[in-house]
Design an enzyme around this catalytic site. Structure first.
Site, PDB file in Angstrom:
ATOM      1  N   ASP A  60      -9.992  -8.952  10.591  1.00 35.11           N
ATOM      2  CA  ASP A  60     -10.687  -7.680  10.268  1.00 35.11           C
ATOM      3  C   ASP A  60      -9.855  -6.720  11.344  1.00 35.11           C
ATOM      4  O   ASP A  60     -10.427  -7.202  12.761  1.00 35.11           O
ATOM      5  CB  ASP A  60     -12.308  -7.869  10.923  1.00 35.11           C
ATOM      6  CG  ASP A  60     -12.650  -6.395  10.326  1.00 35.11           C
ATOM      7  OD1 ASP A  60     -12.056  -5.464  10.303  1.00 35.11           O
ATOM      8  OD2 ASP A  60     -14.067  -6.585  10.202  1.00 35.11           O
ATOM      9  N   VAL A  61      -9.500  -5.749  11.426  1.00 35.93           N
ATOM     10  CA  VAL A  61      -8.840  -4.941  11.819  1.00 35.93           C
ATOM     11  C   VAL A  61      -9.437  -4.108  13.129  1.00 35.93           C
ATOM     12  O   VAL A  61      -9.511  -4.221  14.259  1.00 35.93           O
ATOM     13  CB  VAL A  61      -7.814  -3.814  11.354  1.00 35.93           C
ATOM     14  CG1 VAL A  61      -6.911  -4.146  10.700  1.00 35.93           C
ATOM     15  CG2 VAL A  61      -8.888  -2.868  10.611  1.00 35.93           C
ATOM     16  N   TYR A  69     -11.343  11.604   9.395  1.00 33.15           N
ATOM     17  CA  TYR A  69     -10.539  11.311   9.174  1.00 33.15           C
ATOM     18  C   TYR A  69      -8.825  11.296   9.171  1.00 33.15           C
ATOM     19  O   TYR A  69      -7.830  10.856   9.309  1.00 33.15           O
ATOM     20  CB  TYR A  69     -10.125  11.246   6.790  1.00 33.15           C
ATOM     21  CG  TYR A  69      -8.924  10.311   6.583  1.00 33.15           C
ATOM     22  CD1 TYR A  69      -9.037   8.555   6.311  1.00 33.15           C
ATOM     23  CD2 TYR A  69      -8.335  10.788   5.627  1.00 33.15           C
ATOM     24  CE1 TYR A  69      -8.106   8.389   5.751  1.00 33.15           C
ATOM     25  CE2 TYR A  69      -7.490   9.764   5.010  1.00 33.15           C
ATOM     26  CZ  TYR A  69      -7.386   9.056   4.872  1.00 33.15           C
ATOM     27  OH  TYR A  69      -6.200   8.236   4.286  1.00 33.15           O
TER      28      TYR A  69
END
Length: 240
Positions: free
Chosen positions: A55-56, A150
């Site tokens: 999991d980053v 984002y």
């Protein structure tokens, strides 16, 4: 392929494997993503490919992934940062972009990419000709995307690419690929009608396929050996 079970990562894995590369796909440790990664492995050319959990947003899992790759293969030549997450939030709705969502957006889309690079840099340097390709977005330069957070995270990818290209050279090249709209399920709520309307306003009159973006990633490895610190835009002219 960090995030190799997604549309772009999966396509890139297939294209690299067709040229003889051995592929490691990372996926989060849940049954749905493990199954998706297994499905991608089944489409790859050649042998020796593997899917491993990481999991980053959790650096400890990336370190464990590096140790597993080193034990199994002894080297790493290319890191593709394809993990990502978004949730559409209208830019004018400032209250909807709350602290929790902002933190998650940066944890996955920026901090996670940096953490992966930080973790795998020693192996990439040891290869002597390492390559990092991160997935950015034209949202990082035009400010038009699924949310303001984002857009900011993707702008951060572009700056990170420049900074790391300087400090990791000459052993490692660092590049990014910035898609426009891609025909995938990455952004929740986008349907065929959205894609059709977007294609009509794009100079090349279509949106990108995952293969279009994967081909650009492959070109970074096979055709652009004297490039580093650059973000390549692959958007059919949408950002013009």
């Amino acid at each position: 392929m960090v995030g190799g079970a997604g549309a772009i990562g999966a396509s890139a894995a297939r294209q690299f494997s067709s040229l003889g590369a051995r592929i490691v796909i990372s996926h989060r440790d849940d049954s749905r993503e493990a199954a998706a990664a297994a499905d991608v492995l089944a489409t790859l050319t050649g042998e020796g490919h593997v899917a491993l959990a990481a999991d980053v947003a959790q650096t400890a899992t990336l370190i464990a992934l590096r140790q597993e790759i080193e034990a199994r293969f002894g080297r790493l030549d290319v890191l593709v940062n394809a993990a990502g997450f978004t949730k559409p939030v209208p830019h004018a709705n400032l209250e909807a972009l709350d602290d929790e969502l902002i933190d998650r957006m940066f944890a996955v889309n920026w901090r996670g990419q940096f953490a992966a690079i930080r973790t795998f840099a020693p192996l990439l340097k040891a290869s002597g000709d390492g390559l990092i390709v991160s997935i950015s977005s034209i949202a990082g330069s035009n400010g038009i995307g699924s949310s303001i957070a984002y857009c900011a995270a993707k702008a951060g990818i572009d700056v990170m690419t420049k900074s790391l290209a300087r400090v990791l050279a000459p052993e490692v090249r660092v590049l990014a690929v910035a898609p426009g709209v891609v025909d995938s399920g990455f952004v929740p709520g986008r349907d065929a009608d959205f894609n059709t309307r977007t294609a009509a306003t794009t100079p090349l009159k279509r949106i990108a396929s995952a293969d279009d973006i994967a081909s650009a990633i492959l070109a970074c490895a096979t055709q652009l050996g004297f490039s580093t610190g650059t973000t390549f835009v692959v958007d059919g002219g949408r950002s013009l």
